[in-house]
Design an enzyme around this catalytic site. Structure first.
Site, PDB file in Angstrom:
ATOM      1  N   ASP A  56       0.968   2.789   3.750  1.00 31.56           N
ATOM      2  CA  ASP A  56       0.075   3.841   3.234  1.00 31.56           C
ATOM      3  C   ASP A  56       0.869   5.132   3.026  1.00 31.56           C
ATOM      4  O   ASP A  56       0.375   6.223   3.306  1.00 31.56           O
ATOM      5  CB  ASP A  56      -1.128   4.051   4.172  1.00 31.56           C
ATOM      6  CG  ASP A  56      -2.222   4.901   3.523  1.00 31.56           C
ATOM      7  OD1 ASP A  56      -2.109   5.217   2.316  1.00 31.56           O
ATOM      8  OD2 ASP A  56      -3.183   5.250   4.224  1.00 31.56           O
ATOM      9  N   HIS A 100       0.825  -1.217   0.000  1.00 38.23           N
ATOM     10  CA  HIS A 100       0.000   0.000   0.000  1.00 38.23           C
ATOM     11  C   HIS A 100       0.860   1.270   0.000  1.00 38.23           C
ATOM     12  O   HIS A 100       1.230   1.781   1.057  1.00 38.23           O
ATOM     13  CB  HIS A 100      -0.914  -0.015   1.245  1.00 38.23           C
ATOM     14  CG  HIS A 100      -1.994   1.022   1.212  1.00 38.23           C
ATOM     15  ND1 HIS A 100      -3.203   0.855   1.844  1.00 38.23           N
ATOM     16  CD2 HIS A 100      -2.064   2.248   0.635  1.00 38.23           C
ATOM     17  CE1 HIS A 100      -3.958   1.925   1.659  1.00 38.23           C
ATOM     18  NE2 HIS A 100      -3.277   2.784   0.927  1.00 38.23           N
ATOM     19  N   ASP A 125      -8.852   2.726  -3.391  1.00 39.94           N
ATOM     20  CA  ASP A 125      -8.288   3.337  -2.186  1.00 39.94           C
ATOM     21  C   ASP A 125      -8.309   4.864  -2.202  1.00 39.94           C
ATOM     22  O   ASP A 125      -8.067   5.493  -3.220  1.00 39.94           O
ATOM     23  CB  ASP A 125      -6.850   2.877  -1.937  1.00 39.94           C
ATOM     24  CG  ASP A 125      -6.334   3.443  -0.623  1.00 39.94           C
ATOM     25  OD1 ASP A 125      -7.081   3.412   0.362  1.00 39.94           O
ATOM     26  OD2 ASP A 125      -5.202   3.948  -0.585  1.00 39.94           O
ATOM     27  N   ASN A 174      -4.975   5.996  -7.115  1.00 42.52           N
ATOM     28  CA  ASN A 174      -5.551   7.355  -7.085  1.00 42.52           C
ATOM     29  C   ASN A 174      -4.572   8.413  -7.582  1.00 42.52           C
ATOM     30  O   ASN A 174      -4.295   9.409  -6.916  1.00 42.52           O
ATOM     31  CB  ASN A 174      -6.087   7.704  -5.693  1.00 42.52           C
ATOM     32  CG  ASN A 174      -5.030   7.649  -4.611  1.00 42.52           C
ATOM     33  OD1 ASN A 174      -3.982   7.010  -4.782  1.00 42.52           O
ATOM     34  ND2 ASN A 174      -5.276   8.309  -3.495  1.00 42.52           N
ATOM     35  N   HIS A 232      -5.433  -0.702   5.916  1.00 44.06           N
ATOM     36  CA  HIS A 232      -5.205   0.151   7.102  1.00 44.06           C
ATOM     37  C   HIS A 232      -6.314   0.086   8.164  1.00 44.06           C
ATOM     38  O   HIS A 232      -6.969   1.082   8.451  1.00 44.06           O
ATOM     39  CB  HIS A 232      -4.973   1.603   6.690  1.00 44.06           C
ATOM     40  CG  HIS A 232      -5.842   2.132   5.585  1.00 44.06           C
ATOM     41  ND1 HIS A 232      -7.207   1.979   5.557  1.00 44.06           N
ATOM     42  CD2 HIS A 232      -5.523   2.805   4.461  1.00 44.06           C
ATOM     43  CE1 HIS A 232      -7.676   2.553   4.463  1.00 44.06           C
ATOM     44  NE2 HIS A 232      -6.683   3.051   3.783  1.00 44.06           N
ATOM     45  N   HIS A 262       2.606  14.513   0.496  1.00 44.28           N
ATOM     46  CA  HIS A 262       1.960  15.760   0.070  1.00 44.28           C
ATOM     47  C   HIS A 262       2.966  16.892   0.207  1.00 44.28           C
ATOM     48  O   HIS A 262       3.780  16.887   1.140  1.00 44.28           O
ATOM     49  CB  HIS A 262       0.746  16.092   0.955  1.00 44.28           C
ATOM     50  CG  HIS A 262      -0.394  15.140   0.795  1.00 44.28           C
ATOM     51  ND1 HIS A 262      -1.160  15.077  -0.350  1.00 44.28           N
ATOM     52  CD2 HIS A 262      -0.892  14.199   1.636  1.00 44.28           C
ATOM     53  CE1 HIS A 262      -2.096  14.140  -0.196  1.00 44.28           C
ATOM     54  NE2 HIS A 262      -1.948  13.584   0.992  1.00 44.28           N
TER      55      HIS A 262
HETATM   56 ZN   LIG Z   1      -7.085   4.209   2.214  1.00 50.72          ZN
END
Ligand SMILES: [Zn+2]
Length: 438
Positions: free
Chosen positions: A318, A68, A159, A102, A245, A322
């Site tokens: 995860d 992930h 996700d 994404n 998660h 950013h």
């Molecule tokens: Zn997620």
């Protein structure tokens, strides 16, 4: 013939049950031989030093696998690229990562998947991907799973969002079951979380923020488990649900009970969820904002217990970079997510091993053999003769402080700047090549 020698280390390979001093010979990208210490002494004399790793005092483990990560390419390369994200991965000991869909545009076609996996992107590790479960991750129409698996997909997920509609999730589980891959679910009932930016509870109340309840997570997990049962009964298929998660005791209880009933459910835990609680938000620290949110201490403890008792199958970061200008805004407007590839091992050994007594071999298993089996990788996740030479060498006793400014990720959004870490990667070998050496 390309050879590489890793000598002097303690080989811990959970898949084969080995925990002993062993030297490892790598040839042409594969594990060629494993011997007792000194077994390759003659070769060590002639092989150039740049092809040798002295692992004395270190653990030699299968390369870590992260199911992930968000690498932001294509479309958001001001946050991260495949090259920079995987450069951070090797520092953390990862040799395989699975990119979430994404991106911009969403990875929902064989063409975009092929573009992402192309070696021209400059990945430093084995790059895999889970394309979107629905077109554009809009939740309305299931993507072409067969074509995508043909193009290399190792699972499907929307996700960032859940697959919310019962009928769409049912169709996704059925298609994936026929192809032998998992559907990875971001378990969040978004009908209950509109306008929410953290966990529901006293901290949210104090900060005047709308909170996400634990039910928003557990309801989707429980619904998905019901779908698994229905599909097994009605279709004679055995779908694989992977819950991403997991952050709440309630969702963990549902997963534990489903596993006890023999359903094919796996789940992952993120280091931030087993290390921190909602208190880390302090006075609106956006580097502690992620989705699912940091929860209460009781949920964190339940997650640690579930890692200890085997309810949780793997650790996944995860990793969600950013740019600082995006995080330096008011809390409710800041994007969700933190970086995680360089801090995963240091937190897992500190919190799960040192503080909670989980054996180092189990930490390794949660980061290699188990994630390999979740996504069906047969030639990775183990150090056995013939396997891909993906190896992580780390000092399990090294105490150090993580510094965000030293990160190889393009983004520095982490709540762990200055945090104490236990265990440091000394070298990472991917497909027989040294991709990182400290
Ligand atoms: Zn997620």
């Amino acid at each position: 013939m390309k050879e590489l020698l890793i000598t002097g280390g303690r080989l811990i390979d959970p898949a084969s049950g080995v925990d002993a001093l062993r030297d490892v010979l790598v040839r042409d990208g594969k594990i060629a031989a494993i011997e007792k210490p000194g077994g390759f002494a003659a070769l060590a004399k002639t092989l150039p030093k740049q092809f040798q790793i002295d692992a004395t005092g270190c653990i030699v483990a299968p390369g870590f696998i992260d199911v992930h990560v968000h690498l932001r390419e294509p479309g958001q390369t001001h946050k991260e690229t495949i090259a920079t994200g995987t450069a951070a991965a090797v520092v953390g000991g990862f040799t395989t990562v699975v990119a979430m869909p994404n991106t911009t545009p969403v990875n929902d076609s064989a063409e975009s998947l092929a573009w992402m996996l192309d070696t021209a992107r400059g990945s430093a590790v084995n790059l895999l991907a889970m394309p979107a479960a629905t077109a554009g991750s809009m939740g309305e129409r299931v993507t072409d799973f067969a074509a995508l698996v043909n193009a290399g997909a190792v699972g499907f997920t929307d996700d960032g969002k859940p697959v919310l509609e019962d009928e769409i999730m049912r169709a996704a589980l059925i298609s994936a079951a026929r192809l032998g891959v998992p559907v990875s679910q971001h378990a969040e009932d978004t009908r209950l979380t509109g306008g929410c930016s953290m966990n529901a509870g006293p901290v949210a109340f104090r900060l005047g923020l709308r909170g996400m309840t634990v039910e928003a997570e557990s309801r989707i997990v429980e619904r998905d488990i019901r779908l698994l049962e229905e599909i097994e009964r009605a279709e004679g298929l055995r779908p694989h649900l992977h819950v991403q998660h997991v952050s709440t005791a309630r969702a963990l209880a549902a997963i534990k009970s489903a596993k006890a009933r023999g359903l094919h459910v796996t789940c992952e835990a993120a280091p931030h969820h087993f290390t921190l609680t909602e208190d880390a938000i302090g006075e609106y620290n956006t580097n502690a904002k992620m989705n699912p949110p940091l929860r209460a201490e009781a949920d964190r403890r339940a997650l640690v217990a579930a890692l200890l008792d085997g309810t949780v199958d793997c650790i996944a970061t995860d990793h969600a970079p950013h740019a600082s200008h995006e995080k330096e805004v008011e809390f409710e407007r800041a994007p969700n997510g933190i970086t995680g590839l360089e801090t995963a091992l240091g937190l897992a050994l500190r919190v799960l091993h040192k503080d909670s007594g989980l054996p180092v071999s189990r930490v390794i298993e949660l980061m290699s053999a188990r994630p390999a089996s979740i996504i069906g990788l047969k030639d990775r996740g183990a150090i056995i003769v013939g396997a891909m030479a993906d190896v992580t060498v780390f000092d399990a006793g090294a105490e150090w402080q993580f510094r965000a400014r030293d990160s190889r990720s393009m983004s520095k959004n982490t709540p762990f700047d200055g945090a104490a870490m236990l265990g440091q990667v000394k070298a990472t070998v991917c497909a027989g090549r040294i991709v990182y050496r400290r």
